[in-house]
Design a protein around this motif. Structure first.
Motif, PDB file in Angstrom:
ATOM      1  N   ASP A 189       0.806  -1.222   0.000  1.00  0.00           N
ATOM      2  CA  ASP A 189       0.000   0.000   0.000  1.00  0.00           C
ATOM      3  C   ASP A 189       0.844   1.279   0.000  1.00  0.00           C
ATOM      4  OD1 ASP A 189      -2.750   0.705  -0.235  1.00  0.00           O
ATOM      5  OD2 ASP A 189      -2.649   1.614   1.749  1.00  0.00           O
ATOM      6  N   HIS A 209      -2.326  -4.610  -1.578  1.00  0.00           N
ATOM      7  CA  HIS A 209      -3.160  -3.488  -1.136  1.00  0.00           C
ATOM      8  C   HIS A 209      -4.454  -3.998  -0.537  1.00  0.00           C
ATOM      9  CE1 HIS A 209      -5.945  -3.534  -4.731  1.00  0.00           C
ATOM     10  NE2 HIS A 209      -4.919  -4.203  -5.234  1.00  0.00           N
ATOM     11  N   ASP A 227      -8.485  -2.455   1.178  1.00  0.00           N
ATOM     12  CA  ASP A 227      -9.718  -1.804   0.745  1.00  0.00           C
ATOM     13  C   ASP A 227      -9.598  -0.293   0.933  1.00  0.00           C
ATOM     14  OD1 ASP A 227     -10.890  -4.334   0.303  1.00  0.00           O
ATOM     15  OD2 ASP A 227     -11.529  -4.457   2.409  1.00  0.00           O
ATOM     16  N   PRO A 259      -8.316  -0.887  -6.852  1.00  0.00           N
ATOM     17  CA  PRO A 259      -8.131  -1.871  -7.922  1.00  0.00           C
ATOM     18  C   PRO A 259      -7.839  -1.219  -9.266  1.00  0.00           C
ATOM     19  CG  PRO A 259      -9.990  -2.489  -6.538  1.00  0.00           C
ATOM     20  CD  PRO A 259      -9.570  -1.114  -6.111  1.00  0.00           C
ATOM     21  N   HIS A 294      -5.025  -7.928  -4.055  1.00  0.00           N
ATOM     22  CA  HIS A 294      -5.938  -7.207  -3.170  1.00  0.00           C
ATOM     23  C   HIS A 294      -6.318  -8.122  -2.019  1.00  0.00           C
ATOM     24  CE1 HIS A 294     -10.277  -6.274  -2.072  1.00  0.00           C
ATOM     25  NE2 HIS A 294      -9.567  -5.288  -1.559  1.00  0.00           N
TER      26      HIS A 294
END
Length: 267
Positions: A118, A205, A207, A216, A234
């Motif tokens: 992230d 990564h 949410d 996304p 994700h």
């Protein structure tokens, strides 16, 4: 487990073995090298090294602007001081992930593969050094005693494993307040860095509605921009600190990547 402490110039670092490290960890803003200890404990047999960023943990703070290129050069300085090992896998979170991307783009001789947890997306343009200030939430945490910081962390993130809370709380008290007396330069676009990285990249990564920085859609832009092997994962039910919010899934992805890109293969 991180235990062996070392010093290179103004930087403090910790490693698990006297031999050359295979995996190097770069922490996020206001964290420290010791914040990686719970993850490192789950990687038995992997020789690791974790670096306190300038102004964080037990590292010093040079009187110069805070830039990602400085974090990059700090990591390169520590790695250049280690025995030759054919390149390492660099794992970074947030600020550390962007530093890892800068390092992988400019020093392919040091980096065998890179894991970006992230990272900030960066921004286009010729960025100037600008003044910044200490976030209010950090000032409030630093004013608390350690047990109260731990309690605040537990209240704010009840899903975090218990072993994450103390190193997280300790690191907030270690942030050098003079960091905010210096100027700061934000990063360039992550996509531009990926276009210059030729080693394998794993982007992890969470949410965005839980505080994650990478959507996304942006992950797909990263995939299209990447010059080399690229894989984005994700992890649901996680926000910005994916390794804390969903450690089992994070470790599964990290372990699979490390196994596939085992630094021992380079020797």
């Amino acid at each position: 487990m991180l235990g062996m402490r070392g010093r290179t110039d103004h930087l403090t670092w910790y490693r698990t073995d006297e031999a050359a490290a295979e995996v190097v960890f770069l922490h996020g803003f206001t964290d420290s090298a010791q914040c990686w200890d719970p993850v490192i404990r789950a990687l038995p047999g992997v020789r690791t090294l974790a670096i306190d960023a300038r102004g964080h943990g037990e590292s010093g703070l040079p009187d110069e602007p805070i830039r990602y290129t400085a974090h990059r050069d700090d990591a390169a300085l520590v790695l250049s001081d280690q025995p030759e090992n054919g390149g390492v896998v660099v794992v970074g979170h947030s600020m550390g992930a962007m530093a890892a991307a800068y390092l992988a783009a400019s020093r392919p001789d040091l980096v065998r593969a890179v894991v970006l947890e992230d990272p900030p997306t960066g921004a286009p343009g010729n960025h100037q050094d600008e003044p910044w200030s200490e976030p209010e939430w950090l000032a409030e945490l630093r004013a608390l005693e350690l047990p109260d910081r731990i309690a605040r962390g537990r209240a704010n993130d009840p899903g975090w494993p218990d072993d994450e809370l103390e190193p997280w709380a300790v690191s907030k008290g270690q942030v050098n307040p003079h960091l905010f007396d210096l100027t700061f330069q934000q990063a360039g676009p992550l996509t531009e860095l990926l276009a210059a990285i030729t080693c394998p990249v794993l982007l992890i990564h969470g949410d965005t509605d839980r505080g994650g920085l990478i959507s996304p859609e942006y992950a797909e832009q990263c995939a299209q921009a990447a010059a080399g092997e690229f894989h984005a994962v994700h992890i649901p039910e996680a926000g910005h600190s994916v390794h804390r919010d969903n450690r089992p899934r994070y470790l599964a992805e990290l372990t699979a990547f490390l196994t596939h890109h085992d630094p021992k293969d380079a020797r």
